[in-house]
Design a protein around this motif. Sequence first.
Motif, PDB file in Angstrom:
ATOM      1  N   ILE A 286      -0.145 -67.472 -13.874  1.00  0.00           N
ATOM      2  CA  ILE A 286      -1.291 -66.718 -13.400  1.00  0.00           C
ATOM      3  C   ILE A 286      -0.952 -65.228 -13.303  1.00  0.00           C
ATOM      4  O   ILE A 286       0.183 -64.845 -12.976  1.00  0.00           O
ATOM      5  CB  ILE A 286      -1.756 -67.259 -12.023  1.00  0.00           C
ATOM      6  N   SER A 287      -1.942 -64.376 -13.596  1.00  0.00           N
ATOM      7  CA  SER A 287      -1.711 -62.939 -13.480  1.00  0.00           C
ATOM      8  C   SER A 287      -1.732 -62.524 -12.013  1.00  0.00           C
ATOM      9  O   SER A 287      -2.330 -63.189 -11.160  1.00  0.00           O
ATOM     10  CB  SER A 287      -2.799 -62.174 -14.238  1.00  0.00           C
ATOM     11  N   LYS A 288      -1.052 -61.423 -11.698  1.00  0.00           N
ATOM     12  CA  LYS A 288      -1.015 -60.937 -10.318  1.00  0.00           C
ATOM     13  C   LYS A 288      -2.411 -60.564  -9.839  1.00  0.00           C
ATOM     14  O   LYS A 288      -2.786 -60.825  -8.686  1.00  0.00           O
ATOM     15  CB  LYS A 288      -0.089 -59.732 -10.209  1.00  0.00           C
ATOM     16  N   GLU A 289      -3.220 -59.976 -10.728  1.00  0.00           N
ATOM     17  CA  GLU A 289      -4.572 -59.577 -10.359  1.00  0.00           C
ATOM     18  C   GLU A 289      -5.418 -60.781  -9.953  1.00  0.00           C
ATOM     19  O   GLU A 289      -6.099 -60.765  -8.915  1.00  0.00           O
ATOM     20  CB  GLU A 289      -5.236 -58.862 -11.545  1.00  0.00           C
ATOM     21  N   GLU A 290      -5.344 -61.848 -10.753  1.00  0.00           N
ATOM     22  CA  GLU A 290      -6.137 -63.034 -10.427  1.00  0.00           C
ATOM     23  C   GLU A 290      -5.606 -63.720  -9.180  1.00  0.00           C
ATOM     24  O   GLU A 290      -6.392 -64.176  -8.338  1.00  0.00           O
ATOM     25  CB  GLU A 290      -6.130 -64.012 -11.607  1.00  0.00           C
ATOM     26  N   ARG A 291      -4.288 -63.793  -9.038  1.00  0.00           N
ATOM     27  CA  ARG A 291      -3.715 -64.444  -7.852  1.00  0.00           C
ATOM     28  C   ARG A 291      -4.141 -63.725  -6.573  1.00  0.00           C
ATOM     29  O   ARG A 291      -4.566 -64.356  -5.599  1.00  0.00           O
ATOM     30  CB  ARG A 291      -2.190 -64.471  -7.957  1.00  0.00           C
ATOM     31  N   ASP A 292      -4.062 -62.416  -6.578  1.00  0.00           N
ATOM     32  CA  ASP A 292      -4.443 -61.649  -5.383  1.00  0.00           C
ATOM     33  C   ASP A 292      -5.933 -61.794  -5.089  1.00  0.00           C
ATOM     34  O   ASP A 292      -6.337 -61.880  -3.924  1.00  0.00           O
ATOM     35  CB  ASP A 292      -4.088 -60.170  -5.570  1.00  0.00           C
ATOM     36  N   TYR A 293      -6.751 -61.811  -6.141  1.00  0.00           N
ATOM     37  CA  TYR A 293      -8.192 -61.967  -5.946  1.00  0.00           C
ATOM     38  C   TYR A 293      -8.522 -63.304  -5.293  1.00  0.00           C
ATOM     39  O   TYR A 293      -9.304 -63.375  -4.335  1.00  0.00           O
ATOM     40  CB  TYR A 293      -8.909 -61.839  -7.290  1.00  0.00           C
ATOM     41  N   ILE A 294      -7.916 -64.380  -5.788  1.00  0.00           N
ATOM     42  CA  ILE A 294      -8.192 -65.708  -5.231  1.00  0.00           C
ATOM     43  C   ILE A 294      -7.723 -65.792  -3.786  1.00  0.00           C
ATOM     44  O   ILE A 294      -8.461 -66.239  -2.894  1.00  0.00           O
ATOM     45  CB  ILE A 294      -7.513 -66.796  -6.082  1.00  0.00           C
ATOM     46  N   ILE A 295      -6.495 -65.360  -3.525  1.00  0.00           N
ATOM     47  CA  ILE A 295      -5.928 -65.466  -2.174  1.00  0.00           C
ATOM     48  C   ILE A 295      -6.729 -64.641  -1.184  1.00  0.00           C
ATOM     49  O   ILE A 295      -7.055 -65.088  -0.071  1.00  0.00           O
ATOM     50  CB  ILE A 295      -4.450 -65.033  -2.181  1.00  0.00           C
ATOM     51  N   ASN A 296      -7.088 -63.408  -1.551  1.00  0.00           N
ATOM     52  CA  ASN A 296      -7.820 -62.525  -0.638  1.00  0.00           C
ATOM     53  C   ASN A 296      -9.253 -62.985  -0.399  1.00  0.00           C
ATOM     54  O   ASN A 296      -9.792 -62.840   0.702  1.00  0.00           O
ATOM     55  CB  ASN A 296      -7.823 -61.091  -1.177  1.00  0.00           C
ATOM     56  N   SER A 297      -9.902 -63.543  -1.423  1.00  0.00           N
ATOM     57  CA  SER A 297     -11.294 -63.962  -1.264  1.00  0.00           C
ATOM     58  C   SER A 297     -11.411 -65.229  -0.423  1.00  0.00           C
ATOM     59  O   SER A 297     -12.381 -65.397   0.321  1.00  0.00           O
ATOM     60  CB  SER A 297     -11.947 -64.182  -2.629  1.00  0.00           C
ATOM     61  N   ILE A 298     -10.438 -66.124  -0.523  1.00  0.00           N
ATOM     62  CA  ILE A 298     -10.483 -67.364   0.261  1.00  0.00           C
ATOM     63  C   ILE A 298      -9.982 -67.140   1.677  1.00  0.00           C
ATOM     64  O   ILE A 298     -10.516 -67.684   2.642  1.00  0.00           O
ATOM     65  CB  ILE A 298      -9.649 -68.466  -0.427  1.00  0.00           C
ATOM     66  N   GLY A 299      -8.952 -66.278   1.829  1.00  0.00           N
ATOM     67  CA  GLY A 299      -8.431 -65.986   3.163  1.00  0.00           C
ATOM     68  C   GLY A 299      -7.634 -67.151   3.741  1.00  0.00           C
ATOM     69  O   GLY A 299      -7.105 -67.991   3.008  1.00  0.00           O
ATOM     70  N   PRO A 300      -7.578 -67.257   5.069  1.00  0.00           N
ATOM     71  CA  PRO A 300      -6.760 -68.298   5.714  1.00  0.00           C
ATOM     72  C   PRO A 300      -7.258 -69.715   5.469  1.00  0.00           C
ATOM     73  O   PRO A 300      -6.538 -70.669   5.734  1.00  0.00           O
ATOM     74  CB  PRO A 300      -6.840 -67.936   7.202  1.00  0.00           C
ATOM     75  N   GLN A 301      -8.502 -69.868   4.974  1.00  0.00           N
ATOM     76  CA  GLN A 301      -9.008 -71.207   4.691  1.00  0.00           C
ATOM     77  C   GLN A 301      -8.308 -71.838   3.488  1.00  0.00           C
ATOM     78  O   GLN A 301      -8.424 -73.036   3.252  1.00  0.00           O
ATOM     79  CB  GLN A 301     -10.518 -71.160   4.426  1.00  0.00           C
ATOM     80  N   GLY A 302      -7.572 -71.041   2.723  1.00  0.00           N
ATOM     81  CA  GLY A 302      -6.925 -71.550   1.517  1.00  0.00           C
ATOM     82  C   GLY A 302      -5.534 -72.088   1.749  1.00  0.00           C
ATOM     83  O   GLY A 302      -4.710 -72.080   0.842  1.00  0.00           O
ATOM     84  N   THR A 303      -5.245 -72.540   2.958  1.00  0.00           N
ATOM     85  CA  THR A 303      -3.939 -73.113   3.267  1.00  0.00           C
ATOM     86  C   THR A 303      -4.087 -74.584   3.638  1.00  0.00           C
ATOM     87  O   THR A 303      -5.189 -75.054   3.940  1.00  0.00           O
ATOM     88  CB  THR A 303      -3.286 -72.363   4.433  1.00  0.00           C
ATOM     89  N   GLY A 304      -2.981 -75.308   3.653  1.00  0.00           N
ATOM     90  CA  GLY A 304      -3.006 -76.715   4.034  1.00  0.00           C
ATOM     91  C   GLY A 304      -3.378 -76.876   5.498  1.00  0.00           C
ATOM     92  O   GLY A 304      -3.167 -75.980   6.315  1.00  0.00           O
ATOM     93  N   HIS A 305      -3.896 -78.051   5.856  1.00  0.00           N
ATOM     94  CA  HIS A 305      -4.367 -78.243   7.222  1.00  0.00           C
ATOM     95  C   HIS A 305      -3.308 -78.830   8.151  1.00  0.00           C
ATOM     96  O   HIS A 305      -3.582 -79.100   9.320  1.00  0.00           O
ATOM     97  CB  HIS A 305      -5.613 -79.131   7.255  1.00  0.00           C
ATOM     98  N   GLY A 306      -2.103 -79.051   7.659  1.00  0.00           N
ATOM     99  CA  GLY A 306      -1.081 -79.626   8.527  1.00  0.00           C
ATOM    100  C   GLY A 306      -1.309 -81.111   8.741  1.00  0.00           C
ATOM    101  O   GLY A 306      -2.128 -81.749   8.084  1.00  0.00           O
ATOM    102  N   TRP A 307      -0.563 -81.680   9.697  1.00  0.00           N
ATOM    103  CA  TRP A 307      -0.635 -83.119   9.920  1.00  0.00           C
ATOM    104  C   TRP A 307      -1.800 -83.525  10.807  1.00  0.00           C
ATOM    105  O   TRP A 307      -2.301 -84.633  10.721  1.00  0.00           O
ATOM    106  CB  TRP A 307       0.675 -83.619  10.538  1.00  0.00           C
ATOM    107  N   SER A 308      -2.228 -82.645  11.717  1.00  0.00           N
ATOM    108  CA  SER A 308      -3.297 -83.016  12.647  1.00  0.00           C
ATOM    109  C   SER A 308      -4.635 -82.452  12.185  1.00  0.00           C
ATOM    110  O   SER A 308      -4.701 -81.347  11.636  1.00  0.00           O
ATOM    111  CB  SER A 308      -2.980 -82.510  14.060  1.00  0.00           C
ATOM    112  N   VAL A 309      -5.693 -83.227  12.405  1.00  0.00           N
ATOM    113  CA  VAL A 309      -7.048 -82.817  12.049  1.00  0.00           C
ATOM    114  C   VAL A 309      -7.976 -83.111  13.230  1.00  0.00           C
ATOM    115  O   VAL A 309      -7.718 -84.041  14.007  1.00  0.00           O
ATOM    116  CB  VAL A 309      -7.555 -83.554  10.788  1.00  0.00           C
TER     117      VAL A 309
END
Length: 533
Positions: A286-309
């Motif tokens: 993946i290009s750096k431009e696309e990676r940064d765009y995806i990560i910044n647009s999704i924000g903290p919601q783009g991480t795993g939820h851990g073991w507890s829900v």
Amino acid sequence: MPLPNGCSINAESCERDEDAKALIGSERAPPQCCSTRLNLAVLMFLGFTVVYGLRVNLSVAMVAMVNTTELSVDGNTSAAPACPLPPDSGNSSEAPQQPEGVNIRHSEGVVWALRLLTPPLPSLQTPQYLWDSETQGWLLGAFFFGYLCTQIPGGYLAGHYGGSRFLGVGVLGTAVLTLLTPLAAGWGSSWLFALRALEGFGEGVTYPAMMAMWARWAPPLERSRLMTLSGSGGSFGAFVALPLTGLISEKLGWPAVFYLCGGAGCLWAVFWFSFVSDDPRTHRRISKEERDYIINSIGPQGTGHGWSVPLLSMVLSGPLWAIIITQMCSNWTFYTLLTSLPTYMNHVLHFDLQSNGFLSALPYLGNLLMALLSGVAADYLMERKVFSTTTVRKLFTFIGLLLPAVFLVPVSYVGCGHVLIVTFLTLCNSLVGTSSAGVFINQIDIAPRYAGFLLGITNTFGTIPGIMAPIVTGYFTEDRSLQGWRKVFWVAAGINVGGAIFYTVFGSGRIQPWADTETEEEEPEQPGRTGAR
């Protein structure tokens, strides 16, 4: 990119905020053409093409596998056919004639699989079985017994670890089991039932894994088109598999269907494990431009939820129950047509196997096109701020459930008019695709971080119609009469209308408080408070 004042892009309370608009507008999105996220969507599309090929191949092959002539003699049934037989057919109620002398052990393209997996038994020469309509209904529904079991665990683990390995292993495992179908059928219907249930067990993780991956890969304003593109592979799989299954059954014999489908799944798995990554942060190409765009647009919601829900909050969530009930309603019609349409085409309209496969597949081409158009239209309406996320999801869901019901009911009243029946069924299943941009991606709106787990929950409930619809159809149509099929279509239409009304009243596109990661991040700064999870 996270928005000011603790808002996220798809939080409706901020959709009209001028600062939010300015911020979204300042984030220049890298072109989708040839992007890594588009390549992922295309590879998922091909994966779900294989998935549905593995799922529906039995629906058409069943017509060739069952000896309906002997079955009628044994059952002493003398009921006249619901529609007149074609003038050039002596007896269309008979199962299609398999190619004479076709020994599947020597058919091109499947020799290696058969030598590895089957002993040299003469019974493998395109046998036919005495399965009545009730047995056929149970066999067609067997897949979904296993499919039910792995939805929630698959979604939970995919949300924690990432979805790529679960999606890949799910397709690969189902493909390997599909290669054993002729052997299991020769051993008896109980063995085939068990094998199909195991196939469902393996395939149950695939859709939750897809949703978990898009929670990390899909920018909020591109979700509809990326997710409908990848998910519409199912419709394309049905469109391709249904006519090819009929053709292969006639030319090579029905066992070849399962060897070719299984081989395609194994081939796809090689590409999947070679080119896919769980997260844009770990992707090698993946290009750096696309990676940064995806990560910044999704924000903290783009991480795993851990073991507890937050299970209790989910159980008490009205918007989540709206998705569950509505998907169950929509899936009843979808699975009724998916598993029973080839039987209707053969037993009532007396199409030959090759025509049966093509005409049964035609509605899924329309479904594919409507799903793709709906995804683009939904993103456009939200990006241009024409409607809120909630309004867009409700609009496409209402259209995708109500209009198919309108076209389904007339099917049972046009008698034996082949052209009208095929037209109505095509319109019905095409319009179902509209809901792909509605309720079927709504999980990622209300809780992006838990989207894979939620889809596991909603798909578990949504799979119940996959079990019940073929069985109910088998009971209603035991005498193969038009009256029996009329009941089938009326029940499906009524359930669809109920689902459309329910979601219009209770559906939502807002991130739910229990899924708001920004709120969770602020909680440690406030003494005396503990996290919701």
